[in-house]
Design an enzyme around this catalytic site. Structure first.
Site, short mmCIF file in Angstrom:
data_model
loop_
_atom_site.label_atom_id
_atom_site.label_comp_id
_atom_site.label_asym_id
_atom_site.label_seq_id
_atom_site.Cartn_x
_atom_site.Cartn_y
_atom_site.Cartn_z
N GLY A 72 0.90 -0.47 0.11
CA GLY A 72 -0.28 0.16 0.20
C GLY A 72 0.78 1.23 0.14
N GLN A 74 1.38 3.33 1.80
CA GLN A 74 1.96 3.82 3.38
C GLN A 74 2.52 2.32 4.16
OE1 GLN A 74 3.22 6.41 5.09
NE2 GLN A 74 2.99 8.33 3.84
N SER A 75 2.94 1.90 3.20
CA SER A 75 3.51 0.45 3.36
C SER A 75 4.79 0.45 4.36
CB SER A 75 3.15 -0.97 1.81
OG SER A 75 4.42 -1.48 2.42
N ASN A 76 4.60 0.11 5.70
CA ASN A 76 5.56 -0.32 6.24
C ASN A 76 7.03 -1.37 5.82
OD1 ASN A 76 4.92 1.37 8.75
ND2 ASN A 76 2.82 -0.46 8.51
N CYS A 78 7.05 -1.64 2.31
CA CYS A 78 8.23 -1.51 1.73
C CYS A 78 9.51 -0.56 2.26
CB CYS A 78 6.79 -0.62 0.44
SG CYS A 78 6.44 -2.11 -0.45
#
Ligand SMILES: *Cc1c(COP(=O)(O)O)cnc(C)c1O
Length: 336
Positions: A72, A74-76, A78
């Protein structure tokens, strides 16, 4: 049992602390402990780096020079991948899901760290994300054609390899609770792509935690119970296919607590953020709105309805995510 782990890089600061929180224990009426996997690193904070230790070991073994992953906006996961890639000298391509790829989201939270780490961001639509496996293939093909050696990390790092990170965490936990009296205990966590939950369930069996009365319970933050039971049993089966010493995991061994997705993935209700605020003020520990905050909210509701739902002792796994909270400042301010 001595567990034979696959190759691993040391990226995370472990063991992470396990603390008993007396005020929250009194508030919830259970012996409440917190496992601080938000402290696995600063920019690397959270659960994903534990999976990346095994995934990146495989990537380097395969002589990859570029990692590709998705999540997503705001992917943690990534963000942790981008930071870890810089740490070991790999390039990083992120496929980030957003409502309108031509109109990318504001530059804040995890996105700031992704960009600082030098990751190449490609914005993709929800429809493209739904077909991410094909997209991974075409991006990898494109990179190979340009003479690069890509290594694809699936959503959340949740495959047979990454999931070893949470088998290792069970070994860490088993040592940490060794001196405590055995009592019915549940490790409570948030689930988003299933790897953490699968690793905990498999690891609890492999480390003997399960025999000592330790169960696991995941609160899903998207999709539903059925989706996660399938995802976790599939990951465990994939592990077992590759490493036959991994025990079988049956659907009925998984406790997935549905009903707390709320407004939807990454969307917060005021009562969830208020509880998150109260927890910071009571304990000085910051949960995140997308995962750990929703799991904690669900935990309080479940315990209010049934105080013995999770046994006498709860070990709440704090999986990180603080940068996602910082992307919600407008929604938080009125609550303060
Ligand atoms: C990804 C994530 C989770 C969920 O873990 P999965 O292994 O994807 O199920 C929980 N908490 C935080 C903060 C995360 O970033």
């Amino acid at each position: 049992m001595k567990i034979d782990f696959p190759p691993r890089l040391e990226l995370a600061h472990t063991p992470t602390p396990l603390h008993r929180l007396s005020r929250t224990s009194a508030e919830l009426g259970v012996e409440f402990w917190i496992k601080r996997d938000d402290l696995t690193g600063a920019a690397l904070s959270g659960n994903k780096v534990r999976k990346l230790e095994f995934l990146f070991a495989e990537a380097l073994e395969q002589r990859a020079d570029t990692v590709v992953t998705c999540g997503g906006e705001q992917s943690n996961h990534c963000r942790a991948t981008a930071i870890a890639a810089s740490q070991v000298g790999l390039s990083c391509v992120l496929l980030l899901r957003t409502a309108d790829p031509n109109n990318p989201p504001p530059f804040r939270g995890n996105i700031v760290l992704d960009r600082l780490a030098g990751a190449e961001i490609r914005w993709i639509s929800h429809a493209q994300y739904a077909r991410r496996h094909e997209l991974f293939e075409s991006v990898a093909e494109e990179l190979r054609a340009a003479g690069r050696h890509p290594y694809v990390v699936p959503e959340g790092g949740s495959n047979a390899v990454g999931t070893w990170g949470y088998v290792l965490t069970c070994e860490e936990l088993a040592a940490q609770i060794d001196s405590l009296p055995d009592k019915p205990t549940t490790i409570v966590y948030a689930t988003g792509s299933g790897g953490t939950g699968a690793g905990l369930a498999v690891g609890a069996k492999m480390t003997g935690l399960r025999e000592r009365g330790v169960r696991t319970a995941g609160f899903n933050v998207c999709d539903d119970r059925d989706y996660f039971v399938k995802a976790m049993t599939r990951i465990a089966a994939d592990m077992r296919a590759r490493w036959p010493a991994v025990p079988a995991l049956d659907a009925d061994e998984l406790d997935i607590v549905d009903g707390y997705v709320g407004l939807g993935y990454a969307k917060s209700r005021a009562e969830e953020l208020e509880l998150l605020r109260d927890f910071v003020q009571r304990e000085g520990i910051v949960l995140d709105p997308v995962y750990s905050g929703k799991a904690f909210y669900g935990l309080t509701r479940e315990l209010a309805a049934n105080p013995s739902r999770f046994g006498e002792r709860v070990i709440f796994l704090h999986t990180g995510g603080i940068f996602g909270l910082l992307a919600k400042s407008e929604q938080l301010e009125p609550l303060l």
